[in-house]
Motif scaffolding. Structure first.
Motif, short mmCIF file in Angstrom:
data_model
loop_
_atom_site.label_atom_id
_atom_site.label_comp_id
_atom_site.label_asym_id
_atom_site.label_seq_id
_atom_site.Cartn_x
_atom_site.Cartn_y
_atom_site.Cartn_z
N SER A 182 -3.67 -34.42 -4.25
CA SER A 182 -4.15 -32.82 -4.67
C SER A 182 -4.84 -32.35 -3.37
O SER A 182 -4.82 -31.24 -2.98
CB SER A 182 -4.78 -32.85 -5.56
OG SER A 182 -6.10 -33.99 -5.76
N ASP A 183 -5.62 -33.49 -2.57
CA ASP A 183 -6.39 -33.03 -1.45
C ASP A 183 -5.50 -32.51 -0.32
O ASP A 183 -5.94 -31.45 0.26
CB ASP A 183 -7.19 -33.86 -0.77
CG ASP A 183 -8.61 -34.24 -1.73
OD1 ASP A 183 -8.72 -33.23 -2.66
OD2 ASP A 183 -9.36 -35.27 -1.77
N TYR A 184 -4.61 -33.43 -0.23
CA TYR A 184 -3.64 -32.91 0.87
C TYR A 184 -2.76 -31.50 0.52
O TYR A 184 -2.65 -30.84 1.39
CB TYR A 184 -2.30 -34.08 1.02
CG TYR A 184 -1.58 -33.83 2.13
CD1 TYR A 184 -1.50 -34.44 3.44
CD2 TYR A 184 -0.39 -33.15 1.92
CE1 TYR A 184 -0.68 -34.25 4.62
CE2 TYR A 184 0.45 -33.07 3.14
CZ TYR A 184 0.20 -33.52 4.15
OH TYR A 184 1.17 -33.18 5.23
N LEU A 185 -2.53 -31.36 -0.75
CA LEU A 185 -1.80 -30.27 -1.01
C LEU A 185 -2.82 -29.00 -0.65
O LEU A 185 -2.38 -27.85 -0.18
CB LEU A 185 -1.59 -30.17 -2.47
CG LEU A 185 -0.88 -28.96 -3.02
CD1 LEU A 185 0.57 -28.67 -2.24
CD2 LEU A 185 -0.20 -29.18 -4.38
N ILE A 200 3.08 -28.87 -8.09
CA ILE A 200 2.84 -29.87 -9.01
C ILE A 200 4.28 -30.10 -10.03
O ILE A 200 4.74 -31.01 -10.01
CB ILE A 200 1.83 -29.61 -9.71
CG1 ILE A 200 0.57 -29.70 -9.00
CG2 ILE A 200 1.58 -31.19 -10.80
CD1 ILE A 200 0.00 -30.88 -8.01
N ASN A 201 4.70 -28.95 -10.37
CA ASN A 201 5.92 -29.18 -11.28
C ASN A 201 7.14 -29.64 -10.36
O ASN A 201 7.90 -30.39 -10.96
CB ASN A 201 6.39 -27.70 -11.66
CG ASN A 201 5.43 -27.25 -12.74
OD1 ASN A 201 4.46 -27.96 -13.44
ND2 ASN A 201 5.16 -25.76 -12.91
N ARG A 205 9.27 -33.02 -10.88
CA ARG A 205 10.85 -33.22 -10.91
C ARG A 205 11.41 -34.15 -9.74
O ARG A 205 11.89 -34.91 -9.97
CB ARG A 205 11.16 -31.66 -10.74
CG ARG A 205 11.27 -30.87 -11.90
CD ARG A 205 12.24 -29.64 -12.00
NE ARG A 205 11.80 -28.85 -10.90
CZ ARG A 205 10.75 -27.81 -10.97
NH1 ARG A 205 10.15 -27.60 -12.09
NH2 ARG A 205 10.64 -27.16 -10.00
N ARG A 206 10.75 -33.72 -8.72
CA ARG A 206 11.05 -34.67 -7.43
C ARG A 206 11.01 -36.36 -7.80
O ARG A 206 11.99 -36.89 -7.61
CB ARG A 206 10.34 -34.29 -6.14
CG ARG A 206 10.90 -35.10 -4.98
CD ARG A 206 12.39 -34.65 -4.41
NE ARG A 206 12.52 -35.24 -3.03
CZ ARG A 206 12.56 -34.51 -2.04
NH1 ARG A 206 12.42 -33.21 -2.22
NH2 ARG A 206 12.80 -35.00 -0.97
N SER A 207 9.87 -36.45 -8.41
CA SER A 207 9.44 -37.89 -8.36
C SER A 207 10.40 -38.62 -9.49
O SER A 207 10.99 -39.70 -9.52
CB SER A 207 7.97 -37.89 -8.97
OG SER A 207 7.67 -39.02 -10.01
N LEU A 208 10.66 -37.51 -10.45
CA LEU A 208 11.62 -38.19 -11.65
C LEU A 208 12.84 -38.23 -11.00
O LEU A 208 13.73 -39.38 -11.27
CB LEU A 208 11.71 -37.22 -12.72
CG LEU A 208 10.42 -37.32 -13.52
CD1 LEU A 208 10.53 -36.09 -14.58
CD2 LEU A 208 10.19 -38.66 -14.36
N VAL A 209 13.46 -37.52 -10.39
CA VAL A 209 14.98 -37.44 -9.55
C VAL A 209 14.92 -38.56 -8.65
O VAL A 209 15.91 -39.46 -8.73
CB VAL A 209 15.24 -36.18 -9.11
CG1 VAL A 209 16.67 -36.30 -8.10
CG2 VAL A 209 15.31 -34.94 -9.96
N LEU A 219 5.11 -36.05 -1.33
CA LEU A 219 4.62 -34.39 -1.05
C LEU A 219 5.04 -33.76 0.21
O LEU A 219 5.45 -32.79 0.26
CB LEU A 219 3.12 -34.54 -1.29
CG LEU A 219 2.41 -32.83 -1.36
CD1 LEU A 219 3.12 -31.95 -2.31
CD2 LEU A 219 0.91 -33.14 -1.39
N CYS A 220 4.86 -34.71 1.26
CA CYS A 220 5.20 -34.10 2.47
C CYS A 220 6.80 -33.87 2.56
O CYS A 220 7.02 -32.76 2.88
CB CYS A 220 4.85 -35.23 3.73
SG CYS A 220 3.22 -35.41 3.88
N GLU A 221 7.48 -34.57 2.18
CA GLU A 221 8.73 -34.49 2.13
C GLU A 221 9.21 -33.08 1.43
O GLU A 221 9.94 -32.27 1.73
CB GLU A 221 9.62 -35.60 1.43
CG GLU A 221 9.70 -36.79 2.11
CD GLU A 221 10.49 -38.24 1.60
OE1 GLU A 221 11.31 -37.54 0.62
OE2 GLU A 221 10.09 -39.13 1.83
N LEU A 222 8.61 -32.88 0.16
CA LEU A 222 8.82 -31.80 -0.79
C LEU A 222 8.23 -30.58 -0.07
O LEU A 222 9.26 -29.67 0.28
CB LEU A 222 7.85 -31.85 -1.88
CG LEU A 222 8.13 -30.74 -3.05
CD1 LEU A 222 9.50 -30.94 -3.82
CD2 LEU A 222 7.17 -30.81 -3.98
#
Lengths: 226, 466
Positions: A182-185, A200-201, A205-209, A219-222
């Motif tokens: 969250s800090d990075y975001l 966050i949503n 999704r990315r984490s589940l996929v 998060l960086c990749e996203l």
């Protein structure tokens, strides 16, 4: 092999209890009074993403649960705003979001609705805009009426509060959001609440996929669209 | 005394009153007076007043001054007689017959309201007065800004249809016009339960006309409106540009006045300044008495807050009322909104009302107000209003088109900011403080003699205060 995501998680709908109050506690109490019918007119203002729409929708949802005839209206410059306002004269609770967009005839319709609600004596009217009534640049007879009731600025959350809000949201989705994520975001992403929540949503999704933990690299990749 | 000397005297008399009275007072009491030369004699000058109210007021308040002025002008005692003007204007205009009208509605009216609103508020519910019982004279706070309007309102309520017709009350939004006219309605009803009173907002009147047109129910519509004892029309400017509505209103107006039934109208501007209003209506609006309500002065704002608190059964310390009134200046609605906010904050924190609490709860509101009235903001707003470049505010140019707006900006800066005059001068291209003072005085003078300047000044103040 990628995990296919069965996207059935309902995104939490706007509610008063999933709104992080920050400096808006007094406003939240006033909204409770609005729901209870102790107050009838409130105007909320603040920059895009401050949570105005969330609050208006939340109040309408509670009112509807309380068996009130409640309606949420998003303003636009379209001429059919006339008809929209006109059809809701009998409502018990009317929330009018983004009043700034109303064109001349839409403003007159809202003016009429306001007068009707005031005369009629029990319905509530919630209105929102990006700035205080007097700064809206709309018809004076309308803006003075909007300033007649309670006027609140919806204060943006501080960074710490945003972190807490994101964590709360993550919990509602079923995971813990690491503080470093969250800090990075907050340091690298756009910092308004709707964008943060949407990120966050997406992260969920990315984490589940990808079947990966929620981490700063993910998060960086996203954020980089990888 | 010759006719010419009487005329010279009369114009010097006007000159005297323009200097002595506010433009509002002058327009209400002195301007409508006319010299009646045909009935004047060397020892007696006859003046006509448009109605009994003006006649009485002038007699009580200004006649002695006029006589003194005359004595020094003619170097002898001259008597004055104040007569009532005949309603000669009724004869000049021919009233068309009602069934001659078949004008097609402009599309803008067709779009005004949905069917459901029309059904909701259509003529079927017209048996009620639509008055809000809380709007009465007791809860109406009086001050310099509205005392004339109030006096006139009480007269009308006591003698509906006879004192003067119509009563036309004008002023900016949020100054209590609606309260005042509804108070008249409530008083009339309390004196005569059978009186047929109707309060209507002009916008609703437009809708009713459209509805009557759609349902081909004009006969019923006319019958209803023409049968009233007291018609209160709020915000008449809303019928500007709406021809069919104006026509209907014209008939209703004539029918009611002829039957000695009272009409009361409010408007955001002086009759002649309403956009899109037919001349025959404008002239009729001036038949009775036209009075203004001005923005409330500090003492009155304090009184309004105290009264409002009393109605809410809350004891409000005068210091707190003074604090709110000092900072919220534009209109009564905003003032009431601010008080509500202070009370809500007190409920929220559980703290008793105090100056500190008031200051804290209005922080947002006051920050907006303070931000608005910087000198740059004033210069930008005034330049924009007069369509000149902002740079002209501090340029050396002395052409008239630039000087007047610059003086206006200086006068407003003096009015709205606490800056010293040298500071204001500095902000206007390093001008001397005497230039600022001159500008301020010039505008003050023009506000009395020229209604446009007065209107510009008030509008600009309103824009800046928000």
């Amino acid at each position: 092999m990628k995990q296919l995501l069965l996207d059935i998680t309902p995104s939490p709908s706007p509610a008063l209890d999933n709104f992080v109050p920050g400096h808006n506690r007094e406003l939240l109490q006033t909204l409770d009074e609005i729901i209870a019918g102790k107050e009838r007119f409130v105007y909320l203002w603040g920059a895009t993403g401050c949570g105005r729409s969330h609050l208006l929708q939340a109040v309408v949802a509670v009112a509807a649960r309380n068996k009130l005839n409640a309606v949420y209206i998003k303003c636009s410059s379209a001429d059919d705003m006339n008809a929209t306002f006109g059809t809701h004269v009998a409502a018990d609770c009317v929330a009018v979001d983004d009043v700034k967009f109303l064109n001349a005839s839409g403003q007159i319709s809202l003016f009429n609705l306001y007068n009707h609600i005031r005369d009629e004596g029990h319905a509530r009217l919630l209105v929102s805009g990006p700035v205080a009534p007097a700064q809206l640049g709309l018809r004076e007879d309308l803006v003075t009426r909007l300033g007649w009731g309670l006027v609140y600025q919806v204060h943006e959350l501080t960074d710490d509060e945003k972190v807490r809000a994101m964590q709360k949201h993550a919990v509602s989705l079923g995971f813990d959001l690491p503080k470093e994520v969250s800090d990075y975001l907050l340091r690298h992403g756009q910092r308004d609440m709707p964008t943060l929540i949407e990120t966050i949503n997406a992260l969920d999704r990315r984490s589940l996929v990808d079947q990966r933990q929620i981490t700063v690299p993910l998060l960086c990749e996203l954020l980089e669209g990888r | 005394m010759t006719m010419r000397t009487a005329e010279t005297f009369w114009s010097s008399c006007f000159g005297y009153f323009t200097k002595e009275l506010s433009s509002q007072q002058f327009n209400t009491w002195i301007k409508p007076l006319q010299l009646d030369l045909s009935n004047s004699t060397p020892d007696q000058i006859v003046i006509t007043a448009p109605n009994r109210f003006v006649q009485q007021w002038v007699k009580e308040n200004f006649l002695a001054t006029i006589e003194n002025l005359a004595e020094s002008h003619f170097s002898k005692v001259v008597k004055f007689k104040l007569n009532l003007e005949n309603l000669k204007n009724t004869e000049n205009e021919e009233v068309p017959k009602e069934n001659e009208t078949s004008e097609i509605l402009p599309p803008i009216i067709k779009k005004q309201k949905s069917e459901s609103v029309l059904k909701e508020k259509g003529p079927s519910q017209q048996n009620t007065s639509r008055l809000n019982p809380t709007f009465n004279f007791d809860s109406f706070v009086t001050g310099k800004a509205n005392q004339l309007a109030r006096a006139a309102a009480i007269q009308v309520a006591e003698f509906p249809g006879t004192a003067y017709n119509p009563l036309f009350i004008y002023g900016a939004v949020g100054l209590g016009k609606t309260h005042l006219i509804q108070a008249i309605g409530n008083l009339v009803l309390s004196q005569n339960k059978k009186a047929k009173v109707r309060y209507i907002h002009a916008e609703q009147y437009v809708s009713d006309v459209v509805s009557a047109y759609r349902h081909k129910a004009f006969d019923e519509f006319k019958r209803y409106y023409h049968s009233l004892d007291l018609l209160l029309v709020d915000d008449i400017q809303f019928i500007g540009g709406k021809n069919r509505t104006q026509e209907e209103f014209f008939y209703a107006f004539n029918a009611l006045v002829e039957a000695h039934k009272q009409i009361i109208i409010t408007c955001d501007s002086y009759p002649k300044e309403i956009t899109g209003m037919e001349e025959r209506l404008v002239s009729r609006f001036g038949w009775g008495l036209t009075v203004a309500v001005e923005p409330p002065e500090l003492e009155m704002r304090v009184a309004i807050l105290l009264k409002k608190a009393l109605l809410e059964k809350i004891t409000l310390d005068e210091n707190i009322a003074f604090f709110i009134a000092k900072h919220i200046r534009s209109n009564v609605r905003e003032l009431e909104g601010a008080l509500k906010r202070v009370l809500a904050y007190s409920r929220f924190t559980g703290l008793a009302l105090s100056l500190e609490l008031a200051r804290e709860s209005l922080k947002d509101l006051l920050a907006i107000q303070n931000r608005q009235i910087s000198i740059e903001n004033i210069q930008n707003t005034v330049a924009d209003y007069y369509k000149i470049k902002v740079a002209e505010m501090y340029s050396k140019s002395r052409t008239r088109t630039v000087v007047r707006p610059r003086q206006m900006a200086m006068a407003i800066a003096k009015e709205l900011t606490t800056l010293s005059l040298p500071n204001i001068g500095e902000a206007f291209g390093g001008r001397d403080h005497t230039t600022v003072l001159h500008g301020y005085r010039k505008i003050a003078e023009l506000r009395v003699s020229d209604s446009n300047t007065n209107k510009d000044f008030n509008t600009l103040i309103h824009i800046l205060r928000g």
